[in-house]
Design an enzyme around this catalytic site. Structure first.
Site, PDB file in Angstrom:
ATOM      1  N   CYS A  84       0.834  -1.204   0.000  1.00  0.00           N
ATOM      2  CA  CYS A  84       0.000   0.000   0.000  1.00  0.00           C
ATOM      3  C   CYS A  84       0.873   1.261   0.000  1.00  0.00           C
ATOM      4  O   CYS A  84       1.490   1.550  -1.021  1.00  0.00           O
ATOM      5  CB  CYS A  84      -0.969  -0.057   1.173  1.00  0.00           C
ATOM      6  SG  CYS A  84      -2.418   0.942   0.901  1.00  0.00           S
ATOM      7  N   HIS A 179      -3.189  -5.262   1.697  1.00  0.00           N
ATOM      8  CA  HIS A 179      -2.491  -5.580   2.953  1.00  0.00           C
ATOM      9  C   HIS A 179      -2.622  -7.059   3.319  1.00  0.00           C
ATOM     10  O   HIS A 179      -3.462  -7.406   4.147  1.00  0.00           O
ATOM     11  CB  HIS A 179      -3.124  -4.785   4.104  1.00  0.00           C
ATOM     12  CG  HIS A 179      -2.943  -3.319   4.022  1.00  0.00           C
ATOM     13  ND1 HIS A 179      -1.884  -2.674   4.613  1.00  0.00           N
ATOM     14  CD2 HIS A 179      -3.685  -2.364   3.433  1.00  0.00           C
ATOM     15  CE1 HIS A 179      -1.981  -1.382   4.385  1.00  0.00           C
ATOM     16  NE2 HIS A 179      -3.066  -1.166   3.679  1.00  0.00           N
ATOM     17  N   GLU A 181      -0.863  -8.619   5.293  1.00  0.00           N
ATOM     18  CA  GLU A 181      -0.465  -8.794   6.701  1.00  0.00           C
ATOM     19  C   GLU A 181      -1.634  -8.654   7.676  1.00  0.00           C
ATOM     20  O   GLU A 181      -1.496  -9.020   8.832  1.00  0.00           O
ATOM     21  CB  GLU A 181       0.661  -7.808   7.062  1.00  0.00           C
ATOM     22  CG  GLU A 181       0.275  -6.341   7.176  1.00  0.00           C
ATOM     23  CD  GLU A 181       0.092  -5.628   5.848  1.00  0.00           C
ATOM     24  OE1 GLU A 181       0.193  -6.281   4.785  1.00  0.00           O
ATOM     25  OE2 GLU A 181      -0.181  -4.414   5.881  1.00  0.00           O
TER      26      GLU A 181
END
Ligand code: GLN
Length: 201
Positions: A84, A179, A181
Site C-alpha cells: 500500500c 495488505h 499482513e
C-alpha cells in the site's frame, strides 16, 4: 537444509502497520526487526515498507536520514516488499501525491495514490494471483493505490476483475496495493522471504 530462520528482515518503522508485518515475518521463521536508522538497515537482508501514509513515511525518512540509505540499498539490489503506502514509496512515479512528495523509487511503475477516491475508502475482494496458486488471496484495500502503468521489466502478479493492476514484482522489489499482513495471508511474505533467501545465498 536451508531454512528461513536465519533470514534477517527489517520492517521500516517510521509510521504505519509495522507490528502486523513483524508478526507475519516472525511466524514464517524470519528474524524480524524494526528499522529506523541507517545502522539497522545495514543489519538486514531485506526490508518491508508497510502500509500507512506514504507522504508521512517520505517526510520521516528524510528527517531520520533514511532516504539515501534506502535508495542506496535498492540500487545495491536489497529485496524490498512494499504494501500500500510502501508500494507508493517504491514506485518511480506517482500521481496524486501531496505537494513535494517524493518516493524512494526503484520500481519502474506509475502508482496513483488514493486511487479509489474518498467514496470507497476500503473494500475487500478475493484476488486471483496466478504465481501463488489456489486459493485466491483475500485482499483488504484501505485508501489504496493502483498501479497505473508499468515498464517492460515489471511482472504483473495480480489484477482486479476490471484489469487494474494491484500486485507487481520487478527483480528484488515486490509491491501490493493491499495488505496481506492484516488478513492472515502469508503467501506474499513467503514469496518475499524466498526472494531474500535467493539474494542472500
Ligand atoms: N493512502 C495512503 C497513502 O497515500 C496509503 C494507505 C495505506 O497504506 N493503507 O500513503
Amino acid at each position: 537444509m536451508v531454512t528461513t530462520s536465519r533470514l534477517r528482515v527489517g520492517v521500516l518503522a517510521l509510521q504505519g502497520d509495522v507490528r502486523e508485518h513483524v508478526r507475519v515475518l516472525a511466524d514464517r521463521g524470519a528474524e524480524a526487526s524494526l528499522v529506523r536508522r541507517p545502522a539497522e538497515l545495514a543489519g538486514v537482508d531485506g526490508l518491508v515498507i508497510p502500509g500507512g501514509e506514504s507522504s508521512v513515511i517520505d517526510k520521516l525518512s528524510r528527517a531520520f536520514g533514511m532516504r539515501t540509505p534506502i535508495q542506496d540499498a535498492i540500487s545495491a539490489g536489497m529485496p524490498m516488499y512494499g504494501t500500500c503506502a510502501g508500494l507508493i514509496l517504491l514506485a518511480d512515479r506517482i500521481t496524486d501525491g501531496i505537494e513535494g512528495q517524493q518516493t524512494f523509487g526503484g520500481l519502474d511503475a506509475t502508482v496513483r495514490r488514493n486511487a479509489f477516491g474518498t467514496q470507497v475508502d476500503s473494500f475487500e475482494v478475493d484476488l486471483d494471483v496466478p504465481v501463488l496458486g489456489e486459493p485466491p488471496v483475500h485482499a483488504v484495500f484501505i485508501r489504496a493505490p493502483l498501479v497505473e502503468s508499468v515498464g517492460p521489466g515489471v511482472e504483473i502478479l495480480s489484477r482486479l476483475a476490471d484489469h487494474r493492476i494491484v500486485a507487481v514484482r520487478q527483480g528484488p522489489l515486490l509491491g501490493t496495493a493491499f495488505h496481506p499482513e492484516v488478513t492472515g495471508e502469508h503467501r506474499f511474505h513467503e514469496m518475499f522471504l524466498d526472494m531474500v533467501r535467493d539474494r542472500s545465498v
